[in-house]
Design a protein around this motif. Structure first.
Motif, mmCIF file in Angstrom:
data_model
loop_
_atom_site.group_PDB
_atom_site.id
_atom_site.type_symbol
_atom_site.label_atom_id
_atom_site.label_comp_id
_atom_site.label_asym_id
_atom_site.label_seq_id
_atom_site.Cartn_x
_atom_site.Cartn_y
_atom_site.Cartn_z
ATOM 1 N N GLY A 100 0.800 -1.231 0.000
ATOM 2 C CA GLY A 100 0.000 0.000 0.000
ATOM 3 C C GLY A 100 0.826 1.272 0.000
ATOM 4 N N ALA A 101 2.066 1.206 0.441
ATOM 5 C CA ALA A 101 2.922 2.398 0.466
ATOM 6 C C ALA A 101 3.334 2.832 -0.936
ATOM 7 C CB ALA A 101 4.164 2.139 1.319
ATOM 8 N N PHE A 102 3.186 1.953 -1.913
ATOM 9 C CA PHE A 102 3.603 2.277 -3.273
ATOM 10 C C PHE A 102 2.538 3.029 -4.050
ATOM 11 C CE2 PHE A 102 6.240 -1.431 -2.253
ATOM 12 C CZ PHE A 102 7.483 -0.903 -2.513
ATOM 13 N N GLY A 103 1.276 2.890 -3.683
ATOM 14 C CA GLY A 103 0.211 3.538 -4.434
ATOM 15 C C GLY A 103 0.192 3.084 -5.883
ATOM 16 N N ASP A 104 0.473 1.810 -6.101
ATOM 17 C CA ASP A 104 0.613 1.264 -7.446
ATOM 18 C C ASP A 104 -0.147 -0.055 -7.514
ATOM 19 O OD1 ASP A 104 1.439 0.204 -9.871
ATOM 20 O OD2 ASP A 104 3.573 0.427 -9.470
#
Length: 109
Positions: A75-79
């Motif tokens: 989720g930290a990647f926003g990808d």
């Protein structure tokens, strides 16, 4: 890339499992303000989390037995184009309605 079904990962994420990517620590730089939290995993290994002090999201974490690696939650990647996990850990604690699939996924008890 991996997912984990242990109880502590479920509690930390508020979900059915956690999903994370691991990178060599020398290639990761966490900037900005963060707080830390340490805990003992089901495996009795020590983990240290870095999280946002404003929203509480986990930014990165390290496991004592893999000090050269940093795990970053998907989720930290926003990808939404991240590759499938290679490992599904603690499957003995996996919810029966969860299925981790993909070519070459190693399912670990």
């Amino acid at each position: 890339m991996s997912v984990c079904h242990c109880l502590e990962c479920k509690r930390r994420t508020g979900s059915a499992f956690s999903a994370q990517a691991r990178f060599l620590a020398e290639n990761v730089m966490v900037t900005g303000e963060f707080s830390t939290f340490a805990r003992t995993a089901d495996s009795e290994r020590s983990l240290t989390y870095r999280f946002c002090p404003s929203c509480g999201s986990t930014v990165a974490y390290q496991i004592d037995i893999l000090p050269d690696f940093v795990a970053i939650p998907f989720g930290a990647f926003g990808d939404d184009q991240l590759p499938a996990p290679s490992y599904s850990n603690y499957e003995r604690r996996k919810h029966p309605w969860v299925s981790i699939s993909g070519d070459g996924v190693e399912h670990l008890d």
